[in-house]
Design a protein around this motif. Sequence first.
Motif, mmCIF file in Angstrom:
data_model
loop_
_atom_site.group_PDB
_atom_site.id
_atom_site.type_symbol
_atom_site.label_atom_id
_atom_site.label_comp_id
_atom_site.label_asym_id
_atom_site.label_seq_id
_atom_site.Cartn_x
_atom_site.Cartn_y
_atom_site.Cartn_z
ATOM 1 N N PRO A 250 0.805 -1.237 0.000
ATOM 2 C CA PRO A 250 0.000 0.000 0.000
ATOM 3 C C PRO A 250 0.831 1.277 0.000
ATOM 4 C CG PRO A 250 0.170 -0.831 2.218
ATOM 5 C CD PRO A 250 0.952 -1.791 1.360
ATOM 6 N N GLY A 251 2.102 1.210 -0.358
ATOM 7 C CA GLY A 251 2.903 2.418 -0.496
ATOM 8 C C GLY A 251 3.557 2.897 0.785
ATOM 9 N N PHE A 252 3.621 2.037 1.810
ATOM 10 C CA PHE A 252 4.276 2.440 3.052
ATOM 11 C C PHE A 252 5.779 2.562 2.834
ATOM 12 C CE2 PHE A 252 0.811 0.103 5.650
ATOM 13 C CZ PHE A 252 -0.051 1.184 5.475
ATOM 14 N N ALA A 253 6.365 3.612 3.372
ATOM 15 C CA ALA A 253 7.811 3.804 3.260
ATOM 16 C C ALA A 253 8.533 3.118 4.417
ATOM 17 C CB ALA A 253 8.150 5.292 3.259
ATOM 18 N N ARG A 254 9.694 2.548 4.107
ATOM 19 C CA ARG A 254 10.596 2.100 5.165
ATOM 20 C C ARG A 254 11.370 3.335 5.633
ATOM 21 N NH1 ARG A 254 14.897 -2.543 3.715
ATOM 22 N NH2 ARG A 254 12.949 -3.653 3.224
ATOM 23 N N GLU A 255 11.550 3.476 6.932
ATOM 24 C CA GLU A 255 12.232 4.656 7.483
ATOM 25 C C GLU A 255 13.540 4.231 8.137
ATOM 26 O OE1 GLU A 255 7.843 6.518 8.631
ATOM 27 O OE2 GLU A 255 9.285 6.007 10.230
ATOM 28 N N VAL A 256 14.649 4.772 7.647
ATOM 29 C CA VAL A 256 15.959 4.469 8.216
ATOM 30 C C VAL A 256 16.448 5.729 8.935
ATOM 31 C CG1 VAL A 256 18.327 3.734 7.754
ATOM 32 C CG2 VAL A 256 16.444 2.849 6.343
ATOM 33 N N TYR A 257 16.641 5.618 10.247
ATOM 34 C CA TYR A 257 16.957 6.787 11.075
ATOM 35 C C TYR A 257 18.466 7.009 11.099
ATOM 36 C CZ TYR A 257 12.164 5.760 12.305
ATOM 37 O OH TYR A 257 10.819 5.496 12.233
ATOM 38 N N ASP A 266 14.100 18.815 14.943
ATOM 39 C CA ASP A 266 14.369 19.585 13.724
ATOM 40 C C ASP A 266 15.686 19.176 13.072
ATOM 41 O OD1 ASP A 266 15.582 20.710 16.050
ATOM 42 O OD2 ASP A 266 16.060 22.525 14.919
ATOM 43 N N LYS A 267 16.533 18.442 13.806
ATOM 44 C CA LYS A 267 17.824 18.014 13.261
ATOM 45 C C LYS A 267 17.826 16.551 12.817
ATOM 46 C CE LYS A 267 20.509 21.334 15.970
ATOM 47 N NZ LYS A 267 21.602 21.516 16.970
ATOM 48 N N TRP A 268 16.671 15.901 12.924
ATOM 49 C CA TRP A 268 16.596 14.492 12.528
ATOM 50 C C TRP A 268 16.828 14.335 11.029
ATOM 51 C CZ3 TRP A 268 12.901 10.462 14.953
ATOM 52 C CH2 TRP A 268 13.092 10.432 16.346
ATOM 53 N N LEU A 269 17.545 13.277 10.661
ATOM 54 C CA LEU A 269 17.741 12.898 9.258
ATOM 55 C C LEU A 269 17.255 11.467 9.102
ATOM 56 C CD1 LEU A 269 21.331 14.322 8.576
ATOM 57 C CD2 LEU A 269 19.135 15.348 7.964
ATOM 58 N N THR A 270 16.266 11.273 8.256
ATOM 59 C CA THR A 270 15.652 9.954 8.078
ATOM 60 C C THR A 270 15.535 9.645 6.595
ATOM 61 O OG1 THR A 270 14.309 10.330 10.062
ATOM 62 C CG2 THR A 270 13.645 8.526 8.613
ATOM 63 N N GLU A 271 16.115 8.547 6.169
ATOM 64 C CA GLU A 271 15.959 8.152 4.775
ATOM 65 C C GLU A 271 14.642 7.399 4.614
ATOM 66 O OE1 GLU A 271 18.993 6.770 1.576
ATOM 67 O OE2 GLU A 271 18.234 4.944 2.526
ATOM 68 N N MET A 272 13.798 7.905 3.740
ATOM 69 C CA MET A 272 12.531 7.248 3.436
ATOM 70 C C MET A 272 12.713 6.432 2.172
ATOM 71 S SD MET A 272 9.877 10.342 4.375
ATOM 72 C CE MET A 272 8.451 9.324 3.936
ATOM 73 N N GLN A 273 12.363 5.147 2.250
ATOM 74 C CA GLN A 273 12.542 4.216 1.135
ATOM 75 C C GLN A 273 11.184 3.655 0.737
ATOM 76 O OE1 GLN A 273 15.135 1.317 2.921
ATOM 77 N NE2 GLN A 273 16.954 2.638 2.835
ATOM 78 N N VAL A 274 10.703 4.016 -0.439
ATOM 79 C CA VAL A 274 9.406 3.538 -0.913
ATOM 80 C C VAL A 274 9.645 2.412 -1.922
ATOM 81 C CG1 VAL A 274 7.266 4.129 -2.115
ATOM 82 C CG2 VAL A 274 8.324 5.785 -0.563
ATOM 83 N N PRO A 275 9.273 1.183 -1.587
ATOM 84 C CA PRO A 275 9.475 0.056 -2.516
ATOM 85 C C PRO A 275 8.719 0.279 -3.826
ATOM 86 C CG PRO A 275 8.968 -0.733 -0.309
ATOM 87 C CD PRO A 275 8.692 0.745 -0.306
ATOM 88 N N LEU A 276 9.372 -0.082 -4.942
ATOM 89 C CA LEU A 276 8.797 0.126 -6.264
ATOM 90 C C LEU A 276 8.404 -1.195 -6.912
ATOM 91 C CD1 LEU A 276 11.311 2.805 -7.564
ATOM 92 C CD2 LEU A 276 8.996 3.205 -6.693
ATOM 93 N N ASP A 277 7.345 -1.143 -7.685
ATOM 94 C CA ASP A 277 6.833 -2.323 -8.378
ATOM 95 C C ASP A 277 7.155 -2.193 -9.868
ATOM 96 O OD1 ASP A 277 5.505 -4.642 -8.946
ATOM 97 O OD2 ASP A 277 3.508 -3.722 -8.981
ATOM 98 N N GLY A 278 7.747 -3.232 -10.440
ATOM 99 C CA GLY A 278 8.007 -3.206 -11.880
ATOM 100 C C GLY A 278 8.976 -2.123 -12.282
ATOM 101 N N THR A 279 10.159 -2.096 -11.683
ATOM 102 C CA THR A 279 11.128 -1.037 -11.987
ATOM 103 C C THR A 279 11.820 -1.233 -13.322
ATOM 104 O OG1 THR A 279 12.771 -2.263 -10.706
ATOM 105 C CG2 THR A 279 11.564 -0.527 -9.573
ATOM 106 N N GLY A 280 11.790 -2.459 -13.827
ATOM 107 C CA GLY A 280 12.376 -2.678 -15.162
ATOM 108 C C GLY A 280 13.829 -2.299 -15.226
#
Length: 286
Positions: A250-257, A266-280
Motif C-alpha cells: 500500500p505504499g508504506f515507506a521504510r524509514e531508516v533513522y 528539527d535536526k533528525w535525518l531519516t531516509e525514506m525508502q518507498v518500494p517500487l513495483d516493476g522497476t524494469g
Amino acid sequence: MLSIGDFAGLSRVSVRMLRHYDAIGLLRPAHVDPHSGYRYYTAEQLRRLNRILALKDLGFSLQQVQVMIEEKVDTGELRGMLRLRRAELAEQVERDNARLALVDARLRMIETEGHMNTGDVLFKRIPALRVAELSTTALGYDHPTSITENLSPLFPRLAELLEQAGVAITGSSLAYYRPAPTGPGDETITAHAAFPIGDAEVGTAGFDVVVLPPIDAATSVHEGPMSEAFRTGERIATWIEDNGLRPVPPGFAREVYLHCPDGELDKWLTEMQVPLDGTGNATEKS
C-alpha cells in the motif's frame, strides 16, 4: 465586609458572575442591605469562591460544583483533582502544538505547489537485511500520534534486549509498516522497530529475527520531525509518477533513522525508502 464590587475585584471575577452565583444559591452574600439591596461579602467567602472556580475549571457544571461544595470536598482531594486536570491540559497543549506545527508544514507545502523539486530523490537497489525487531499495533497514518506513542518505546527496549543477548547492532535503526486490519473498515497497521544485526547468532532473547527482502526503492532523506514526513513523501510520489513507476501497495515507506539527536527533532535525518513495483531498467544512483 466587602462590597460586591470590591469582592469581585479581589477575586478577579465579574460582578455579573457573582450575581448569578447568588441567584442559583451557589455563593450567597454574607449580608444584603434591606434598604438598598446592596450585596456584601466577607474575606472568608473567597475560600468558597476559589473552590467553585477550581471545580469549574476542572470541567464540572455549576450544578455539579454545588453538590460537591455542599459535600465539602477536602483540600487534599481537590488538590489531586487539580493536578490531574493540569496534566490533562498540558497533554492537550502538547497535542495542539504538534497539530499547529503540522498545519504550518502543510501551509509551506501548499505555497510550493507547482515548484516541486525532486532532484534529491534517488533510485536504489537495497539488498536483503537481517534485523532484530519488536512490533506493535497502531491506528495508522490518520492518527500519527498513535504510531509515535506505540513505536518509539520499542527502540530503547529492543536495544536493551540486544545488549543483554550480546548481539551487536550493525547499522542504523529503522521502522517499517504493514496493514493489520482487524475488522471491516479498520485501518490499523503493524509497526516494526528494527536494528540490523548482520549474521549474529541469536538464541531466545525476547525479540524476533527476520530478513527483510531486497527491494528497489525511490529514496530521499527527510530533514526534521517525522510528523512532517508527508513533505518528503510528496516529493517521492512526484518522482515516481514522473518516471512512470509504481509503488508496491500500500505504499508504506521504510524509514531508516540516520541521525536522531534526543530532543532535537528539527535536526533528525531519516531516509525514506518507498518500494517500487516493476522497476524494469530503472538506473541506480549512489
